[in-house]
Design a protein around this motif. Structure first.
Motif, PDB file in Angstrom:
ATOM      1  N   LYS A   1      -5.034   5.628   1.758  1.00 29.72           N
ATOM      2  CA  LYS A   1      -4.209   4.438   1.577  1.00 29.72           C
ATOM      3  C   LYS A   1      -4.539   3.882   0.191  1.00 29.72           C
TER       4      LYS A   1
ATOM      5  N   TRP B   1       0.846  -1.189   0.000  1.00 30.97           N
ATOM      6  CA  TRP B   1       0.000   0.000   0.000  1.00 30.97           C
ATOM      7  C   TRP B   1       0.880   1.236   0.000  1.00 30.97           C
TER       8      TRP B   1
ATOM      9  N   CYS C   1       0.788   4.914   1.313  1.00 29.61           N
ATOM     10  CA  CYS C   1      -0.013   5.587   2.341  1.00 29.61           C
ATOM     11  C   CYS C   1       0.354   7.057   2.462  1.00 29.61           C
TER      12      CYS C   1
ATOM     13  N   PHE D   1      -3.958   0.988  -2.775  1.00 25.70           N
ATOM     14  CA  PHE D   1      -3.485  -0.363  -3.071  1.00 25.70           C
ATOM     15  C   PHE D   1      -2.592  -0.319  -4.301  1.00 25.70           C
TER      16      PHE D   1
END
Length: 186
Positions: free
Chosen positions: A72, A65, A67, A74
């Motif tokens: 967040k 991920w 962030c 993927f």
């Protein structure tokens, strides 16, 4: 009904066991930085689409991920080459600084990767940073720079100073410098 609940319970136990039996996370393979290999373009302008990549050991993680403070994202596995897998994501830059780190999941393990490597918790001071519109001057790219602080050369032990005529350099005796404001003799 009881048999169905028991089979669900057994399935959950098996899944949990499998999750715990994953291979050890190879932390030394985790990597990303701000160079063209992992951020393209490396110095984006506002409005540009930036591809950010992250490297892991091959078949060693379940998810990566990207962030930020707000969100967040993927990351998709986009390439496997040799011993490594590469995950990537495209982010459109705004006028604002873009600060990010990576979260890696494998089984029940989670870790964070920032500019200083692997950690268990986010450390905002070590986040990767993108400043839209910033560009390093061409003359400074790849350059090695030295900072010399003359005040750090204080003579802390005069007993080990070179004495006049103590040794010879290129056929001439060496003399101790007593007046540092005078130009050296040739």
């Amino acid at each position: 009904m009881m048999k169905k609940q028991q089979s669900i319970y057994e399935l959950n136990r098996i899944q949990q066991y499998i999750m715990q039996m994953r291979p050890i996370l190879r932390k030394r393979a985790l990597f990303s930085d701000g160079t063209e290999d992992y951020r393209s373009p490396a110095e984006p302008k506002a409005g540009e689409l930036v591809t950010i990549r992250f490297r892991t050991a091959r078949d060693n993680v379940d998810a990566v991920w990207l962030c930020t403070e707000q969100k967040k994202y993927f990351m998709e596995k986009t390439e496997s080459e040799g011993l490594f897998d590469y995950y990537s994501i495209e982010i459109r830059m705004t006028e604002e600084h873009f600060s990010y780190y990576f979260e890696i999941e494998t089984g029940m393990l989670h870790c964070i990767f920032d500019r200083y490597g692997v950690n268990q918790t986010p450390r905002p001071q070590y986040n990767f940073e993108i400043v839209p519109g910033f560009s390093t001057p061409d003359w400074a790219k790849g350059a090695v720079m030295y900072q010399i602080f003359v005040d750090r050369f204080c003579n802390g032990d005069p007993t080990n100073d070179v004495q006049s005529c103590e040794y010879v350099y290129i056929g001439k005796p060496v003399y101790q410098v007593k007046d540092w404001s005078r130009n050296p003799s040739t």
